[in-house]
Design a protein around this motif. Structure first.
Motif, short mmCIF file in Angstrom:
data_model
loop_
_atom_site.label_atom_id
_atom_site.label_comp_id
_atom_site.label_asym_id
_atom_site.label_seq_id
_atom_site.Cartn_x
_atom_site.Cartn_y
_atom_site.Cartn_z
N LEU A 117 -6.14 -2.76 14.65
CA LEU A 117 -5.01 -2.22 13.91
C LEU A 117 -4.38 -3.31 13.04
N LYS A 118 -4.22 -4.49 13.63
CA LYS A 118 -3.67 -5.61 12.85
C LYS A 118 -4.55 -5.92 11.65
N LYS A 119 -5.85 -5.92 11.89
CA LYS A 119 -6.81 -6.19 10.81
C LYS A 119 -6.58 -5.21 9.65
N MET A 120 -6.25 -3.98 9.98
CA MET A 120 -6.08 -2.96 8.94
C MET A 120 -4.68 -2.97 8.36
N GLY A 121 -3.84 -3.89 8.82
CA GLY A 121 -2.50 -3.99 8.25
C GLY A 121 -1.50 -3.03 8.87
N VAL A 122 -1.86 -2.41 9.97
CA VAL A 122 -0.97 -1.45 10.63
C VAL A 122 0.21 -2.21 11.25
N ASP A 123 1.43 -1.67 11.10
CA ASP A 123 2.55 -2.27 11.81
C ASP A 123 3.41 -1.25 12.53
N VAL A 124 2.96 0.01 12.55
CA VAL A 124 3.61 1.00 13.39
C VAL A 124 2.53 1.76 14.17
N VAL A 125 2.65 1.72 15.49
CA VAL A 125 1.75 2.53 16.32
C VAL A 125 2.51 3.81 16.65
N TYR A 126 2.03 4.89 16.07
CA TYR A 126 2.69 6.19 16.24
C TYR A 126 1.84 7.01 17.20
N LEU B 100 -6.14 4.06 -1.72
CA LEU B 100 -5.09 4.49 -2.64
C LEU B 100 -3.76 4.69 -1.91
N ASN B 101 -3.84 5.24 -0.70
CA ASN B 101 -2.63 5.50 0.07
C ASN B 101 -1.83 4.23 0.37
N MET B 102 -2.53 3.10 0.38
CA MET B 102 -1.84 1.84 0.64
C MET B 102 -0.90 1.48 -0.51
N PHE B 103 -1.07 2.17 -1.64
CA PHE B 103 -0.27 1.84 -2.83
C PHE B 103 0.53 3.02 -3.37
N MET B 104 0.49 4.14 -2.66
CA MET B 104 1.19 5.32 -3.17
C MET B 104 2.69 5.07 -3.21
N PRO B 105 3.29 5.19 -4.39
CA PRO B 105 4.73 4.92 -4.49
C PRO B 105 5.52 5.92 -3.66
N ASN B 106 6.48 5.41 -2.92
CA ASN B 106 7.31 6.26 -2.05
C ASN B 106 6.49 6.96 -0.96
N GLY B 107 5.35 6.35 -0.63
CA GLY B 107 4.54 6.89 0.46
C GLY B 107 4.44 5.88 1.58
N VAL B 108 4.33 6.36 2.77
CA VAL B 108 4.11 5.48 3.92
C VAL B 108 2.67 5.68 4.38
N PRO B 109 1.83 4.68 4.17
CA PRO B 109 0.42 4.86 4.55
C PRO B 109 0.29 5.26 6.01
N PHE B 110 -0.59 6.18 6.25
CA PHE B 110 -0.74 6.78 7.56
C PHE B 110 -2.23 6.90 7.82
N ILE B 111 -2.69 6.24 8.88
CA ILE B 111 -4.11 6.30 9.24
C ILE B 111 -4.22 7.11 10.52
N ASN B 112 -5.01 8.15 10.44
CA ASN B 112 -5.19 9.04 11.58
C ASN B 112 -6.35 8.51 12.43
N TRP C 67 13.21 0.74 7.82
CA TRP C 67 12.06 -0.16 7.85
C TRP C 67 10.75 0.61 7.76
N VAL C 68 10.78 1.86 8.23
CA VAL C 68 9.55 2.65 8.23
C VAL C 68 8.99 2.83 6.82
N LYS C 69 9.88 2.67 5.81
CA LYS C 69 9.43 2.89 4.43
C LYS C 69 8.46 1.83 3.95
N GLU C 70 8.48 0.67 4.58
CA GLU C 70 7.56 -0.40 4.17
C GLU C 70 6.39 -0.56 5.14
N SER C 71 6.29 0.36 6.06
CA SER C 71 5.30 0.16 7.12
C SER C 71 3.99 0.90 6.85
N VAL C 72 3.01 0.56 7.68
CA VAL C 72 1.73 1.28 7.70
C VAL C 72 1.57 1.85 9.10
#
Lengths: 692, 692
Positions: free
Chosen positions: A143-152, A506-518, A94-99
């Motif tokens: 975080l929800k506003k930004m589309g985040v669904d994983v709190v790491y 751009l990271n929100m659309f990177m193929p085979n990438g999991v967007p990561f916001i620091n 599931w992590v593959k579709e997450s932000v």
């Protein structure tokens, strides 16, 4: 299902409302939950004056709890409440579709709430100004506003304060895996909840909001002051306390700096005089040395001091596993002794086996060098860290720090035990090299960290394009990101806030990438949290001298992010729009076969173009085109080739929609050079998202 | 001697310490009394976080009360505790040696204490953020630092809120002379003290600190809503309420705009049709019109409304006493009826004596036009204003607003009664024309206001030199000042803060001048308090648009001074040094015969030079030389002629001391062109003070 700790927390907060008048401010960015405007005063400083008890109550009561569904067990992983997909799916994928949003709780929700000019551990109200799980609740709407669904989360375990780095010490010097860092306790709720309950409430809140929680575990290194010493002194390496000041990494003649410890080289290492100077310092652990005395000493209040006094012993500091790495020893951490015996691959190089266990390039590189007798008690302990957090808090996944340096069998144990509890538990490899992605996949990881933070900011060298276009071929995804807690900030790179904006989108659309916001990235924070990776000479000096956090590092110091930055709403507002587009095309973004890289005639190095397509009957509204000019200094007129996209999608539209642009509002799109060529103008740093 | 109200105030403040935690800030400039550094937090905003109860207690306990002497009656004027000098001294002449600080209590001690971004009448703690006597105590140490020894207050009486100007209304629309403006009550002490007691405590504090207190009284105009109407409706002028909207100043054909109402012209006035249109509007007062009905109406809660309803009457607004002055009527104030009959000088011009009393250029100019029957009840009331403040608070002096427009006999009564209570009571004339100084002296005043605010800033027109050098010849002193509450701020004039600095220092030495600091001037406030005099077209716009007080006027609006200006300490620190020099030479500065104006060869218009000398036996250290370059753009090399000073003082020193400079530290001085000529370099805006 047990009662929600979140409700217990709410009760505690509500109990204290109105007991006194608070002059308390929060960044206005923390109010993404429509807090009652009559209960706050907006300040020119981009802060809100609020009653803290009412404010934090409101986010629970008015934003989080209304999302609660019946029959959900929020104290267990989100996955355990759902069915796993059946095809082409490995547990945790599931992590593959997450932000992902990477947060250091202590920092992300820290604020100078009383405006005393200093971030205090106890302010004028005796309130904690460093971050906590309780206050972090107020950031979940952002975080929800930004589309985040994983709190790491960066490590939240108790860490050693001995010889601590900075004001507060590093959370990477763990002294007790299962205890949570007591500084995360929030005085807002006093003794009404335990710290564990506060974390439970936080996980519940994330789960209610459909967000998963991942933690960072560190089985390889740990603090030189560790609660495990009391029961297991033999799991550690020891040297003479009186020789401590002479402790240094052995230097081996004839080997280049920072060289991997191959077997051939280890032979040479064991022939070097300095190696013996070094390993001669090591001693047997205090229990082995004098078991009787140990029975008394082990109960000392200050155990390290007692061992030093009674045995003249100290835990040996860790150092790099690369030969002749110029880094000095890492004095705050040490290694666990993974095997009870010497490595079978190198033991014959050793002068005598009659030696106390020692730290050397081979003994600490347990993925290459193995004893015959695993330290099984230790292994079980380490393999139980994740299950312990699963049982107590219902976490959803974990990153394993330096997992690649663990014995393969131990790593397998760790993953197996976690997935026995939750077959859909996700693991992230601390693997920076994309070329090692297959190894990581085979080891059981769902994704790797990758080296986006090195590649993405280097737009002029073509590294951004390389990373964006080539990650598609990795066997498991990598983080789509341009910064982490260890690296320079994107906003502090050449291109600044505009570059950060373009890459974040751009990271929100990177193929085979999991967007990561620091954490901090969303407000264009410039100061790195640590200068661990890719740091430039002046990396420590990214803030104005007048800034109270000048030269401070979030990983070690009392630090708050610059949440009141005038441009603070820009990225959250953009991501709020972009997340909808991402959601609509999430299956395509994560499917190699639905992706077409787009190129422009006279393709500049700073251009990135993605095409995604759905196979639909009508062949309308089934193409997504993302084009970006990461050159923040110049505009570009580009002819973008969409022939392959046309071919694959059968889409023949000559009119589309500009769904999003950083530089203009949504509008109809009909800039075509010809059927197969878009006529694209991109302003400096512009990203355009078009649907045909 | 009764118990000090200051002690009662201290008890009240101390009682509330520690009852809750306050997040309360004051400008750091308010701490000129060495407040305990452990009890405050310094902020980057140049504010201090303090507990208000402890802070204000401390200034009383640690700064004010330690100066208290036994056997002093602090509830009486300072003079009543002292002997008056015997020679060449008229009662009240102490003002000639003083330094006045002009304060509007409501504004001077106003602050956004809770940092809510707005100045509130009740902040989050339900505390008053506008100024008060209690908070003003914290500013007394600043005033002492600057050498101030007279606190001169703009009106503190209750004023009308009807059709009020700005947020709060103008204190010049007095509705009750003897009642203090209830908005000056400070919620810090709740009901423990009455407002009168708070003012008493303030006067005591000033007296303990050797500072006198002067008030501003306004016997000529007063609010159209006035508490006196109830008992004395016949002291007012009335018109038909239904015609109120047509009320306008009569326009007399053939007379130039703004012309003084001489007898000849009044003849013409009374021949004009518009005059009769105007005076026909006037009606007898309600009591005279229907005494029986009045007995009922006068007790109405809303008296104005009741009179309007029952009688169709309204109090007539005041207007300028100059014929054809283009100013519209002053709708918030009216005039008292000074005589019961028409002016004897003009009564024969009138068509018939069978008329209700009316407002016209003659009836309101009572220094020129007099009836035969003084309104003696009113006069006694007006003459008792000062004695009432003397009895209750022990004030030391007063300015009389528009005293020149009062009947001579009334003015004499006012002064006589005040000086019966305190023969050393001081009066300041609201007289702007230096040429009228002799008249003012003869009327009993100790000094006039003068026109320094017009003259001093006009350095390039030579007006500064004229004012500085020629005021010496006035029979009584004038204020040495470049701004007042009615005028533009010095710091907002061409030359800015540097001009303000030079003039503020120079004023401390102006011969026959009384230094006058307009509250806010010490922190280079740019926004005028009122645009009443000498205002430029853009006078309202002296602040940045982003400033919360942009376009606000302290006289009418919620306003706080910019106490946190980065240069806020500059003038206070300078005056702290300069006051010592002034004190040493105070007898010379106030003695015409000890003054020599100094001139330079090629004397620029922006240069001012003062010489003062003492006749001493040794003829050493007896010359004071003050030289200033008020040109803030250019430096000047000047040869200053001191021949006369040499002659008078017999001083032959060729080496002196530079006691003070705005541009350098103290040092030895030996720049002589020759025995009679100083070789002076003055940087832009520099003031140098030299002693030989």
């Amino acid at each position: 299902m047990k009662d929600l700790k979140l409700k217990k927390l709410l009760n505690s907060l509500e109990k204290q409302q109105g007991t006194q008048i608070y002059n308390y401010t929060v960044p206005d960015l923390w109010n993404c939950f429509d807090y009652d405007p009559n209960k706050m005063i907006r300040l020119a400083s981009n802060e809100l004056m609020v009653d803290p008890y009412d404010f934090y109550s409101s986010v629970i009561k008015d934003y989080i709890l209304p999302n609660k569904k019946e029959d959900m067990d929020y104290n267990n992983s989100l996955s355990s409440n759902r069915k796993m997909p059946k095809r082409n799916y490995k547990g945790g994928d599931w992590v593959k579709e997450s932000v992902c949003y990477s947060t250091m709780i202590r920092v992300s929700s820290a604020w100078d709430f009383d405006r005393s000019g200093k971030l205090e551990q106890s302010n004028i109200y005796k309130m904690t100004e460093t971050g906590s799980f309780v206050k972090m609740l107020a950031l979940l709407p952002l975080l929800k506003k930004m589309g985040v669904d994983v709190v790491y989360m960066l490590p939240i375990s108790k860490f050693s304060l001995k010889d601590k780095k900075g004001d507060l010490g590093s959370p990477y010097g763990v002294s007790n895996f299962n205890e949570i860092d007591p500084n995360l306790k929030d005085q807002l709720v006093g003794d009404d909840l335990t710290l564990d309950e506060e974390f439970e409430a936080f996980v519940e809140a994330c789960h209610i909001l459909d967000m998963r929680v991942m933690i960072d575990i560190i089985p390889r290194t740990n603090s030189v002051e560790n609660d495990l010493i009391k029961d297991h002194p033999d799991w550690f390496y020891w040297i003479k306390a009186s020789e401590y000041d002479n402790y240094k990494v052995p230097f081996v003649e004839g080997i280049k700096p920072t060289t991997a410890p191959t077997i051939e080289l280890m032979k040479k290492v064991y022939q070097d005089e300095d190696t013996y100077r070094h390993i001669n310092m090591f001693q047997y652990d205090p229990k082995t040395a004098d078991p009787k005395k140990w029975e008394k000493v082990r109960n000392s209040k200050n155990l390290s001091a007692a061992i030093e006094k009674e045995y003249n012993l100290r835990v040996a500091p860790a150092f790099s596993d690369q030969i002749n790495d110029p880094q000095p020893p890492w004095t705050d951490v040490t290694f666990f002794k993974m095997y009870q015996d010497f490595p079978k691959e190198t033991v014959d190089f050793l002068d005598t086996k009659d030696r106390a266990p020692y730290i050397l390039f081979d003994t600490i590189k347990s993925n290459m060098y193995h004893g015959k007798k695993p330290n099984i008690g230790l292994w079980e302990k380490l393999a139980d860290i994740v299950p312990s957090y699963q049982r107590r808090f219902g976490i959803d996944g974990a990153r394993i720090d330096m997992g690649h340096a663990l014995p393969k069998e131990l790593l397998e144990m760790i993953m197996k035990k976690a997935r026995e509890n939750d077959e859909d538990f996700s693991f992230i490899a601390e693997e920076l090299q994309p070329s090692n992605a297959l190894k990581a996949k085979e080891a059981g990881y769902n994704m790797i960290i990758g080296n986006g933070f090195i590649m993405e900011p280097r737009i002029w060298e073509g590294n951004l394009q390389e990373y964006m276009y080539q990650s598609i071929d990795l066997p498991i995804p990598t983080f789509a990101c341009g910064e982490t807690h260890d690296t320079p900030r994107l906003a502090a790179r050449d291109g600044g806030e505009d570059l950060s904006r373009a890459l974040t989108i751009l990271n929100m659309f990177m193929p085979n990438g999991v967007p990561f916001i620091n954490s901090g990235q969303e407000v264009y924070e410039r100061q790195p949290m640590n200068t661990g990776l890719d740091a430039r000479e002046n990396e420590l000096y990214m803030l104005d001298e007048s800034d109270p956090y000048y030269t401070k590092l979030a990983l070690f110091d009392l630090y708050q992010f610059h949440y009141t930055n005038p441009r603070r709403w820009e990225l959250p507002d953009i991501l709020d729009k972009v997340k909808v587009i991402r959601k609509k095309y999430i299956k395509q973004i994560t499917n190699k076969d639905a992706f077409i890289p787009l190129f422009a005639h006279h393709h500049p190095q700073t251009f990135v173009g993605f095409g995604f397509f759905k196979k639909t009957k009508t062949a309308k509204g089934n193409n997504l085109i993302v084009v970006a000019n990461t050159d923040t200094y110049n505009q570009h007129y580009l002819q973008v080739d969409i022939r392959h996209l046309r071919d694959e999608s059968k889409n023949q539209e000559m009119q589309g929609k500009l769904l999003f642009s950083t530089h203009e509002g949504p509008r109809e799109f009909h800039q075509f050079i010809d059927y197969n060529t878009l006529d694209i103008h991109l302003g400096p740093g512009e990203v355009k998202i078009i649907e045909l």
